[in-house]
Write an enzyme that holds these catalytic residues in place. Structure first.
Site, PDB file in Angstrom:
ATOM      1  N   ARG A  88       0.816  -1.205  -0.045  1.00  0.00           N
ATOM      2  CA  ARG A  88       0.101   0.140  -0.018  1.00  0.00           C
ATOM      3  C   ARG A  88       1.039   1.217  -0.028  1.00  0.00           C
ATOM      4  O   ARG A  88       1.797   1.337   0.799  1.00  0.00           O
ATOM      5  CB  ARG A  88      -0.870   0.039   1.252  1.00  0.00           C
ATOM      6  CG  ARG A  88      -1.293  -1.335   1.748  1.00  0.00           C
ATOM      7  CD  ARG A  88      -2.848  -1.604   0.543  1.00  0.00           C
ATOM      8  NE  ARG A  88      -3.520  -2.713   0.941  1.00  0.00           N
ATOM      9  CZ  ARG A  88      -4.693  -3.094   0.171  1.00  0.00           C
ATOM     10  NH1 ARG A  88      -4.941  -2.501  -0.914  1.00  0.00           N
ATOM     11  NH2 ARG A  88      -4.926  -4.255   0.726  1.00  0.00           N
ATOM     12  N   ASP A 166     -11.836 -11.349  -4.569  1.00  0.00           N
ATOM     13  CA  ASP A 166     -13.364 -11.018  -4.492  1.00  0.00           C
ATOM     14  C   ASP A 166     -14.259 -10.919  -5.737  1.00  0.00           C
ATOM     15  O   ASP A 166     -15.376 -11.022  -5.734  1.00  0.00           O
ATOM     16  CB  ASP A 166     -13.632  -9.730  -3.712  1.00  0.00           C
ATOM     17  CG  ASP A 166     -13.131  -9.767  -2.403  1.00  0.00           C
ATOM     18  OD1 ASP A 166     -13.115 -10.706  -1.586  1.00  0.00           O
ATOM     19  OD2 ASP A 166     -12.581  -8.620  -1.894  1.00  0.00           O
ATOM     20  N   ARG A 655      12.700 -38.859 -18.539  1.00  0.00           N
ATOM     21  CA  ARG A 655      11.667 -39.884 -17.610  1.00  0.00           C
ATOM     22  C   ARG A 655      10.503 -39.789 -18.297  1.00  0.00           C
ATOM     23  O   ARG A 655       9.879 -38.778 -18.739  1.00  0.00           O
ATOM     24  CB  ARG A 655      11.958 -39.501 -15.997  1.00  0.00           C
ATOM     25  CG  ARG A 655      13.119 -39.647 -15.517  1.00  0.00           C
ATOM     26  CD  ARG A 655      13.476 -41.162 -15.237  1.00  0.00           C
ATOM     27  NE  ARG A 655      14.570 -41.340 -14.306  1.00  0.00           N
ATOM     28  CZ  ARG A 655      15.864 -41.436 -14.907  1.00  0.00           C
ATOM     29  NH1 ARG A 655      16.241 -41.085 -16.159  1.00  0.00           N
ATOM     30  NH2 ARG A 655      16.892 -41.515 -13.905  1.00  0.00           N
ATOM     31  N   LEU A 662      -5.786 -41.486 -12.771  1.00  0.00           N
ATOM     32  CA  LEU A 662      -5.727 -40.372 -11.775  1.00  0.00           C
ATOM     33  C   LEU A 662      -6.329 -39.220 -12.396  1.00  0.00           C
ATOM     34  O   LEU A 662      -7.020 -38.434 -11.577  1.00  0.00           O
ATOM     35  CB  LEU A 662      -4.483 -40.171 -11.687  1.00  0.00           C
ATOM     36  CG  LEU A 662      -3.953 -38.991 -10.569  1.00  0.00           C
ATOM     37  CD1 LEU A 662      -4.330 -39.452  -9.320  1.00  0.00           C
ATOM     38  CD2 LEU A 662      -2.541 -38.628 -10.703  1.00  0.00           C
TER      39      LEU A 662
END
Length: 781
Positions: A88, A166, A655, A662
Site C-alpha cells: 500500500r 473477491d 523420464r 488419476l
C-alpha cells in the site's frame, strides 16, 4: 488488427520499454501474469522492467526497478502471492509521489506500464496517466529532466490486469485470484463436513468479502450450504427464525447430521447492522442446542498455489496486455484486460471503475436488488439458483410430467453436482424425477428409481458418478429402452456425459421415425475430462482434470529441479482431443505439448530436443513435455522418450510419467461444481418449457430438431444447440468437433516457452464496452 498489422507491430517494438507492477492485496495467479507480461514483452523485442513493492517501489525507484530477462520469471507460474512484492503506498496518492514516480520511469525510458491490482490500484494508474504531461512539465521546470527527454516520453500507456480474490470488478467475468480462493475455501469446507458429519455439528464459516459476497455465494452453491449471508442480499426481519427452522428441518425431515452456514465478513442485516459469525453460532446453540463451531478462514484464502484456471487466465490476460500496450496511442483510453467467456477483451478502465462504484452506491442506498443486478448476470444467476436449491418448497401442484436422469461415458468430476441440481429443480417444478443406473444400458435394463429432494444431499462434493455410468450406446438396445420409457411413463431425458452421451441422444433422435415413444424432449449436459463434445466451449469435469494435471506436473518439475538436467515426458488423456495437454501446458509452463490437431514431424521433435539442450546449458536445468495419448500413430510416448534420451545424451536424461485414471478422479473443482449446478438447473428449465410446448391431447409428442439439444457455454452465453446441427460439425472418427476454439491458444503456449513461432497466429482481443446490458449476461462462471 490484421495478421499483417501484428507482424508489423512486432517489428516496431525493438527497444521499447515497458514495466509491470503488482499493487494492493496479493492474489494467486499474479506471478503467472508477471511471467506472461515479461516473456511476451521480451518475445516481441521490448525491454521489460519489474517494479518491486508496487507503487512504493515506483516512487522510491533505484533497485526497485530492475531490467528483466527471460529467466527472471522462470519457475514462478505455480507460486502464490507475487514475487515482485506488493505494498500500500500513501506517497503515490500525493502529487509529489507521482512526480517521483514519473521521474523514475523516464530515467529508465519506460512509457508503457502494466498494473495488476484492484480497482483502487487501477484508478491510481489512470490518474497517473492523465497527469503524465503535467508531471513531465514539472520535472523540466525543476531541471530534473530535459525538454528532449520530456518530448521523447510525452505519452504514458497504461493497461490494467485485475487481481482480486473477491471477483468484484465490473466488466470481466473473472478476476485473477478468485478461482484459487474458491479452491482454498472448498478444501476447508470439504474437510469440515467430514468432522461435522461425525459429531453432528453445525459449522459457521466466515470467508472474505467486506463489500462483495462472491466467494461466500459460490462456495455456498458449490458445497450445498444450508444458509449464506452476503452483503448484497441482507436477510429480512425475522431471519433468525427462518434460518433456525431451515437448519432444524434439514435434520428432522432430511436426515442430515450436519449444518454448514457461510457468512461473508461484510454481511449485514436489512438495517445495515453487521452480522457476525459468533452471533450466528450463539443463535444456533441457544435456539437449537446444536454443537456449533466457528471457523474464520482469513488470509488462507489468499494463499497456496494458484489454480489451473487462474494460471491460464493470468497467462492469457498478460499476453494480451503486452499487445494492447504496444498498440496504444495517445488517443487510446486506458484499458483493462478482462475475460469475456473464453476470450481476452479490452475494457475501457473508466467504464469499469464507474460501473463498479455503482454497486457500492446501490448498497449504501439499500437498493439491494439493484446491487445484485449490477454485480452481473452470473452473480444474479448464482444467487437465484442457490435459493432455489437450498430451500425446499413443495410445488403448489404436481405436473403431468416425469423425466429420467442418466450418466453416460467415462466418469467426470461435477456429474453429481449436475444431477443434484437437476433433481431438485425438477421437483421444484412439480415433476416426478427418476434416476437411472449405468447409463443407456441401465435404461434398457429398467434400472430406474424415483429420486427425492434429500436423495441428492451432499452430492456436490462427490467425484465420479454416483448414478453409475457406461459407454454403451442406445442403438443396440432401442426396443428395451422404449419399453422402459413406456413402463415408467418417462416424458423427457436428461443425459449428463461425454461424447457417448451426445452421440446417444443423436441416435435416439434419429430413431424417432421408428418409435413414437422417443418423441420426447432430450438434452445433454457435456461432462467429460476430454472437453471434446461439440456445442460447448467447456465440459463439466475438464477443469478438475487440468487441476489434477498441474498438481502432478508441479511435483514432477520440483523433482527435476532437485536432480538437475532432466526432462519429463508426461502422457495425458483426451483421446484425439488435445485440450487437456494444451491447457495443462499453459498452466504449468511446459516446454511443448504434442497434440493430434497440431501436426508435427520428426524435424519438429528434433528442434524441440535442440531447444531443450540449449536450455539445459543455461540457468534452467529441467524440462517438461506433454503428449496427448493419441497425438500421433507412430510417435508414441515410448518413442519420444527414447528419442529425447538418445539425442539428449550427456546433456540431460529423460523420464516418463503416464498419469492414467488419476485424471478422472478426485473431488470436483469449484468451477465444475458451480458449472454443473448451473447447467443442471438451466437444462430442467428448458425441458419444462419443451414439455409444456409439446403436450397435446394428454401426451407429450416432441419430434422437431429443437427438442433434442446439447446445452453448452458458447463464448459467454449458455445456449441449446440441436444435435442435428452439431452432427454437421462433428468429426465422428476422432470423436471431437471439426473446429476447436482453444487452438488459438497454442501460439501463446509456444511463445511463452521461447519457441520461434509466427506472431501472425496470435488473435488479439477486441474492445468491449462496459454497460449494464453487457454485464447482465450470465457467463456461466
Amino acid at each position: 488488427m490484421s495478421l499483417m498489422d501484428l507482424e508489423k507491430l512486432k517489428m516496431t517494438c525493438a527497444g521499447r520499454a515497458m514495466a509491470v507492477l503488482t499493487s494492493g492485496g496479493d492474489a494467486q495467479g499474479m506471478n503467472a501474469a508477471i511471467r506472461a507480461v515479461t516473456r511476451m514483452g521480451i518475445y516481441v523485442g521490448a525491454k521489460v522492467y519489474l517494479i518491486h513493492e508496487g507503487y512504493q517501489g515506483l516512487v522510491d525507484g533505484g533497485d526497485n526497478i530492475k531490467l528483466a530477462h527471460w529467466h527472471s520469471v522462470t519457475d514462478i507460474i505455480q507460486l502464490g502471492g507475487t514475487v515482485i512484492g506488493s505494498a500500500r503506498c500513501k506517497a503515490f496518492m500525493t502529487r509529489e509521489g507521482r512526480v517521483s514516480a514519473a521521474f523514475n520511469l523516464v530515467k529508465k525510458g519506460i512509457t508503457n506500464l502494466c498494473v495488476c491490482g484492484g480497482d483502487g490500484s487501477l484508478t491510481g494508474a489512470n490518474i497517473f496517466r492523465n497527469e503524465w504531461s503535467d508531471l513531465l512539465d514539472e520535472l523540466v521546470k525543476k531541471g530534473e529532466i530535459t525538454d528532449t527527454m520530456a518530448k521523447q516520453h510525452y505519452n504514458l500507456n497504461i493497461v490494467g490486469l485485475v487481481g482480486s480474490i473477491d471477483n468484484d470488478f465490473c466488466g470481466t467475468d473473472m478476476t485473477i485470484g478468485a478461482d484459487s480462493a474458491l479452491h482454498r475455501i472448498m478444501e476447508i469446507i470439504d474437510a469440515i463436513m467430514t468432522t461435522a458429519q461425525s459429531h453432528q455439528r453445525a459449522f459457521v464459516l466466515e470467508v472474505m468479502g467486506r463489500h462483495c459476497g462472491y466467494l461466500a455465494l459460490v462456495s455456498a452453491l458449490a458445497s450445498g450450504a444450508d444458509w449464506v449471508f452476503i452483503p448484497e442480499a441482507p436477510p429480512q426481519e425475522g431471519w433468525e427464525d427462518n434460518m433456525c427452522a431451515r437448519l432444524k428441518g434439514s435434520r428432522t425431515s432430511g436426515g442430515s447430521r450436519l449444518n454448514i452456514i457461510i457468512v461473508a465478513e461484510g454481511a449485514i442485516d436489512i438495517n445495515g447492522k453487521p452480522i457476525s459469525s459468533n452471533y450466528i453460532k450463539d443463535l444456533v446453540q441457544e435456539r437449537l442446542g446444536y454443537d456449533t463451531r466457528v471457523t474464520v478462514l482469513g488470509h488462507v484464502q489468499r494463499g497456496g498455489i494458484p489454480s489451473a484456471f487462474d494460471r491460464m487466465l493470468s497467462s492469457i490476460l498478460g499476453v494480451e496486455a503486452v499487445v494492447a500496450l504496444l498498440e496504444a496511442s495517445p488517443e487510446t483510453p486506458a484499458c483493462v484486460i478482462g475475460l469475456s467467456g473464453n476470450q481476452a477483451v479490452r475494457l475501457p478502465l473508466v467504464e469499469c471503475v464507474e460501473m463498479t462504484k455503482l454497486v457500492q452506491t446501490a448498497m449504501n442506498e439499500k437498493r439491494f436488488d439493484e446491487a445484485i443486478k449490477l454485480r452481473g448476470g452470473s452473480f444474479e444467476s448464482n444467487w437465484n439458483i442457490y435459493k432455489s436449491l437450498a430451500f425446499h418448497k413443495p410445488p403448489q401442484s404436481k405436473s403431468n410430467f416425469s423425466f429420467a436422469i442418466l450418466n453416460v461415458g467415462a466418469p467426470a468430476a461435477g456429474m453429481n453436482s449436475a444431477v443434484r441440481s437437476a433433481v431438485r429443480s425438477g421437483l421444484s417444478h412439480g415433476h416426478k424425477v427418476y434416476g437411472v443406473n449405468d447409463g443407456f444400458l441401465g435404461l434398457a435394463d429398467g434400472a430406474v428409481f424415483e429420486m427425492e429432494w434429500h436423495s441428492v444431499a451432499g452430492w456436490t462434493g462427490q467425484g465420479s458418478s454416483l448414478l453409475g455410468t457406461k459407454r454403451t450406446l442406445p442403438n443396440s438396445h432401442l426396443e428395451k429402452i422404449v419399453e422402459t420409457i413406456t413402463k415408467f411413463e418417462i416424458s423427457a431425458l436428461l443425459v449428463i456425459g461425454g461424447f457417448e452421451g451426445y452421440q446417444g441422444v443423436l441416435e435416439l433422435y434419429e430413431a424417432r421415425t421408428h418409435y413414437d415413444e422417443l418423441c420426447i424432449p432430450m438434452v445433454v449436459i457435456p461432462a467429460t475430462i476430454s472437453n471434446n463434445v461439440p456445442g460447448t466451449f467447456f465440459s463439466v469435469g475438464t477443469d478438475t482434470a487440468v487441476n489434477c494435471y498441474i498438481a502432478s506436473c508441479d511435483k514432477i518439475k520440483q523433482s527435476a529441479s532437485g536432480t538437475k538436467r532432466r526432462v519429463f515426458v508426461v502422457e495425458t488423456m483426451g483421446g484425439y482431443c488435445g485440450y487437456l495437454a494444451s491447457a495443462t501446458g499453459i498452466a504449468v509452463g511446459a516446454d511443448a505439448a504434442y497434440i493430434f490437431e497440431d501436426p508435427f514431424n520428426i524435424l519438429d521433435l528434433k528442434t524441440n530436443v535442440e531447444h531443450l539442450s540449449e536450455k539445459m546449458k543455461k540457468d534452467v536445468q529441467r524440462g517438461l513435455i506433454l503428449r496427448n495419448e493419441k497425438c500421433h500413430e507412430n510417435y508414441t510416448t515410448d518413442f519420444i522418450h527414447k528419442l529425447y534420451s538418445s539425442e539428449g545424451k550427456n546433456i540431460f536424461d529423460c523420464r516418463v510419467n503416464v498419469l492414467g485414471h488419476l485424471q478422472q478422479g478426485g473431488a470436483p473443482s469449484p468451477f465444475d461444481r458451480n458449472f454443473g449446478t448451473k447447467l443442471g438447473v438451466k437444462a430442467i428449465e428448458w425441458l419444462s418449457e419443451k414439455l409444456t410446448e409439446n403436450y397435446r391431447q394428454g401426451r407429450v409428442f416432441a419430434n422437431s430438431p429443437e427438442t433434442a439439444c446439447v446445452i453448452g457455454l458458447n463464448r459467454k452465453v449458455v445456449s441449446f444447440t440441436p444435435v442435428t446441427e452439431l452432427k454437421e460439425i462433428t468429426d465422428f472418427e476422432h470423436r471431437m468437433p471439426k473446429v476447436e476454439w482453444w487452438l488459438k491458444l497454442r501460439p501463446m503456449l509456444k511463445m511463452l516457452a521461447k519457441y520461434q513461432t509466427s506472431f501472425n497466429e496470435y488473435v488479439p482481443g477486441e474492445i468491449e464496452h462496459v454497460t449494464q446490458r453487457s454485464i447482465s449476461i450470465d457467463s456461466g462462471f
